[in-house]
Design a protein around this motif. Structure first.
Motif, PDB file in Angstrom:
ATOM      1  N   LYS A 133       1.386  -0.884  -0.083  1.00  5.96           N
ATOM      2  CA  LYS A 133       0.178  -0.402   0.512  1.00  5.96           C
ATOM      3  C   LYS A 133       1.461   1.718  -0.117  1.00  5.96           C
ATOM      4  CE  LYS A 133      -2.359   1.789   3.883  1.00  5.96           C
ATOM      5  NZ  LYS A 133      -2.946   1.777   4.886  1.00  5.96           N
ATOM      6  N   TYR A 134       2.055   1.510   0.561  1.00  9.64           N
ATOM      7  CA  TYR A 134       3.140   2.401   0.652  1.00  9.64           C
ATOM      8  C   TYR A 134       3.921   2.675  -0.791  1.00  9.64           C
ATOM      9  CZ  TYR A 134       2.649   2.535   5.682  1.00  9.64           C
ATOM     10  OH  TYR A 134       2.092   2.337   7.216  1.00  9.64           O
ATOM     11  N   LEU A 135       4.018   1.424  -1.113  1.00  7.71           N
ATOM     12  CA  LEU A 135       4.490   1.598  -2.070  1.00  7.71           C
ATOM     13  C   LEU A 135       3.773   2.225  -3.668  1.00  7.71           C
ATOM     14  CD1 LEU A 135       6.888   1.154  -4.138  1.00  7.71           C
ATOM     15  CD2 LEU A 135       6.340  -1.516  -4.602  1.00  7.71           C
ATOM     16  N   GLU A 136       2.573   2.039  -3.408  1.00  6.20           N
ATOM     17  CA  GLU A 136       1.144   2.947  -4.109  1.00  6.20           C
ATOM     18  C   GLU A 136       1.041   4.378  -4.175  1.00  6.20           C
ATOM     19  OE1 GLU A 136       0.656   1.214  -7.333  1.00  6.20           O
ATOM     20  OE2 GLU A 136       1.885  -0.195  -6.454  1.00  6.20           O
ATOM     21  N   GLN A 137       0.907   4.275  -2.852  1.00  8.19           N
ATOM     22  CA  GLN A 137       0.997   5.681  -2.021  1.00  8.19           C
ATOM     23  C   GLN A 137       1.805   5.982  -2.619  1.00  8.19           C
ATOM     24  OE1 GLN A 137       0.138   5.484   1.344  1.00  8.19           O
ATOM     25  NE2 GLN A 137      -2.377   5.275   1.794  1.00  8.19           N
ATOM     26  N   THR A 138       3.350   6.168  -2.637  1.00  2.00           N
ATOM     27  CA  THR A 138       4.707   6.439  -2.161  1.00  2.00           C
ATOM     28  C   THR A 138       4.568   6.990  -4.159  1.00  2.00           C
ATOM     29  OG1 THR A 138       5.326   5.742  -0.971  1.00  2.00           O
ATOM     30  CG2 THR A 138       6.995   6.553  -2.167  1.00  2.00           C
ATOM     31  N   LYS A 139       4.172   6.291  -4.790  1.00  2.00           N
ATOM     32  CA  LYS A 139       4.346   6.736  -6.924  1.00  2.00           C
ATOM     33  C   LYS A 139       3.012   8.101  -6.715  1.00  2.00           C
ATOM     34  CE  LYS A 139       5.440   1.733  -7.793  1.00  2.00           C
ATOM     35  NZ  LYS A 139       5.350   0.449  -9.023  1.00  2.00           N
ATOM     36  N   LYS A 140       1.886   7.505  -5.987  1.00  2.00           N
ATOM     37  CA  LYS A 140       1.297   8.961  -6.158  1.00  2.00           C
ATOM     38  C   LYS A 140       2.129  10.094  -5.942  1.00  2.00           C
ATOM     39  CE  LYS A 140      -2.541   6.056  -6.504  1.00  2.00           C
ATOM     40  NZ  LYS A 140      -3.663   5.798  -5.723  1.00  2.00           N
ATOM     41  N   HIS A 141       2.420  10.215  -4.877  1.00  2.00           N
ATOM     42  CA  HIS A 141       3.554  11.069  -4.303  1.00  2.00           C
ATOM     43  C   HIS A 141       4.516  11.372  -5.123  1.00  2.00           C
ATOM     44  CE1 HIS A 141       2.925   9.755   0.253  1.00  2.00           C
ATOM     45  NE2 HIS A 141       1.469   9.398  -0.470  1.00  2.00           N
ATOM     46  N   VAL A 142       4.939  10.595  -5.772  1.00  2.00           N
ATOM     47  CA  VAL A 142       6.218  11.653  -7.171  1.00  2.00           C
ATOM     48  C   VAL A 142       5.383  12.271  -7.853  1.00  2.00           C
ATOM     49  CG1 VAL A 142       7.678  10.259  -8.887  1.00  2.00           C
ATOM     50  CG2 VAL A 142       7.618   9.558  -6.574  1.00  2.00           C
ATOM     51  N   GLU A 143       4.241  11.458  -8.304  1.00  2.00           N
ATOM     52  CA  GLU A 143       3.420  12.630  -9.507  1.00  2.00           C
ATOM     53  C   GLU A 143       2.902  13.777  -8.787  1.00  2.00           C
ATOM     54  OE1 GLU A 143      -0.230  10.302 -10.034  1.00  2.00           O
ATOM     55  OE2 GLU A 143       1.469   8.028 -11.237  1.00  2.00           O
ATOM     56  N   VAL A 144       2.523  13.713  -7.534  1.00  2.00           N
ATOM     57  CA  VAL A 144       2.068  15.114  -7.283  1.00  2.00           C
ATOM     58  C   VAL A 144       2.986  16.102  -6.862  1.00  2.00           C
ATOM     59  CG1 VAL A 144       1.333  16.019  -4.859  1.00  2.00           C
ATOM     60  CG2 VAL A 144       0.926  14.128  -5.528  1.00  2.00           C
ATOM     61  N   ILE A 145       4.462  15.148  -6.621  1.00  2.00           N
ATOM     62  CA  ILE A 145       5.135  16.455  -6.464  1.00  2.00           C
ATOM     63  C   ILE A 145       5.694  16.557  -7.705  1.00  2.00           C
ATOM     64  CG2 ILE A 145       7.236  15.133  -5.827  1.00  2.00           C
ATOM     65  CD1 ILE A 145       6.809  18.528  -4.295  1.00  2.00           C
ATOM     66  N   THR A 146       6.001  16.111  -8.441  1.00  2.00           N
ATOM     67  CA  THR A 146       6.125  16.568 -10.171  1.00  2.00           C
ATOM     68  C   THR A 146       5.590  17.572 -10.521  1.00  2.00           C
ATOM     69  OG1 THR A 146       7.469  14.422  -9.593  1.00  2.00           O
ATOM     70  CG2 THR A 146       6.629  15.573 -12.440  1.00  2.00           C
ATOM     71  N   GLU A 147       4.123  17.450  -9.976  1.00  2.00           N
ATOM     72  CA  GLU A 147       3.178  17.871 -10.785  1.00  2.00           C
ATOM     73  C   GLU A 147       3.213  19.223 -10.228  1.00  2.00           C
ATOM     74  OE1 GLU A 147      -1.605  19.202 -10.451  1.00  2.00           O
ATOM     75  OE2 GLU A 147      -1.273  16.746 -10.240  1.00  2.00           O
ATOM     76  N   ALA A 148       3.523  20.201  -8.545  1.00  2.00           N
ATOM     77  CA  ALA A 148       3.864  21.006  -7.983  1.00  2.00           C
ATOM     78  C   ALA A 148       5.173  21.522  -8.943  1.00  2.00           C
ATOM     79  CB  ALA A 148       4.469  20.442  -6.816  1.00  2.00           C
ATOM     80  N   ALA A 149       6.294  20.522  -8.911  1.00  2.00           N
ATOM     81  CA  ALA A 149       7.326  21.278  -9.263  1.00  2.00           C
ATOM     82  C   ALA A 149       7.271  22.103 -10.928  1.00  2.00           C
ATOM     83  CB  ALA A 149       8.457  20.684  -9.175  1.00  2.00           C
ATOM     84  N   GLY A 150       6.381  21.591 -11.901  1.00  2.00           N
ATOM     85  CA  GLY A 150       6.218  22.200 -13.017  1.00  2.00           C
ATOM     86  C   GLY A 150       5.448  23.509 -12.565  1.00  2.00           C
TER      87      GLY A 150
END
Length: 166
Positions: free
Chosen positions: A13-30
């Motif tokens: 579950k944490y791995l799946e959430q972490t993949k989403k966290h990467v997407e969230v921060i990547t979008e914010a960085a953009g």
């Protein structure tokens, strides 16, 4: 490395959430005008540290003691989650120091992720403690109280640990 089925489910579950966290921060960085594909010297160090954690788990698995490998993995996950948690706290603080769209981008990212990061850290710390107790032949509470009580704060984790076994 997870031998305990409940722990395996938790980490999956944490791995799946972490993949989403990467997407969230990547979008914010953009939104901040940053290129998330650039590898800074700091990123290179993080990659190196992550690879070392993985290598430690691989060596533990190769040694042939699944319970010991699970402990090595638990400690590696605590190390990674401690840094991850600290990074998300810094993102929240950085948002406070900005204004306009930049502040909003970081604050939105922080709000989407922080609760899950709290859970990752405090639950994994509980798992590691209880797995060590079990490994040492001491009474262990599995899943740990942090898990059962859905702890998401340091105070909650301290209370859960204090009440373990009751």
């Amino acid at each position: 490395c997870a031998v305990n089925e409940d722990l395996k489910k938790e980490w999956t579950k944490y791995l799946e959430q972490t993949k989403k966290h990467v997407e969230v921060i990547t979008e914010a960085a953009g939104k901040l005008g940053l290129d998330p594909e650039i590898t800074t010297p700091g990123c290179a160090i993080v990659d190196f540290k992550g690879a070392a954690l993985i290598e430690s788990m691989e060596k533990a698995l190769a040694a042939g003691d699944p319970a010991a490998a699970q402990l090595v993995a638990a400690e590696a996950v605590v190390d990674a989650e401690t840094k991850d948690h600290a990074n998300w706290e810094l993102i929240g603080e950085a948002a406070k120091g900005l204004s306009g769209d930049h502040a909003q981008a970081l604050q939105e990212a922080f709000e989407k992720v922080e609760g899950e990061e709290d859970e990752h850290l405090y639950h994994t710390m509980g798992w590691t403690r209880e797995l060590w107790l079990e490994f040492l032949g001491r009474p262990a509470v599995l899943p740990p109280p942090e898990e059962k009580k859905h702890v998401e704060t340091a105070i909650g984790a301290a209370r859960a640990q204090a009440q373990r076994g009751r």
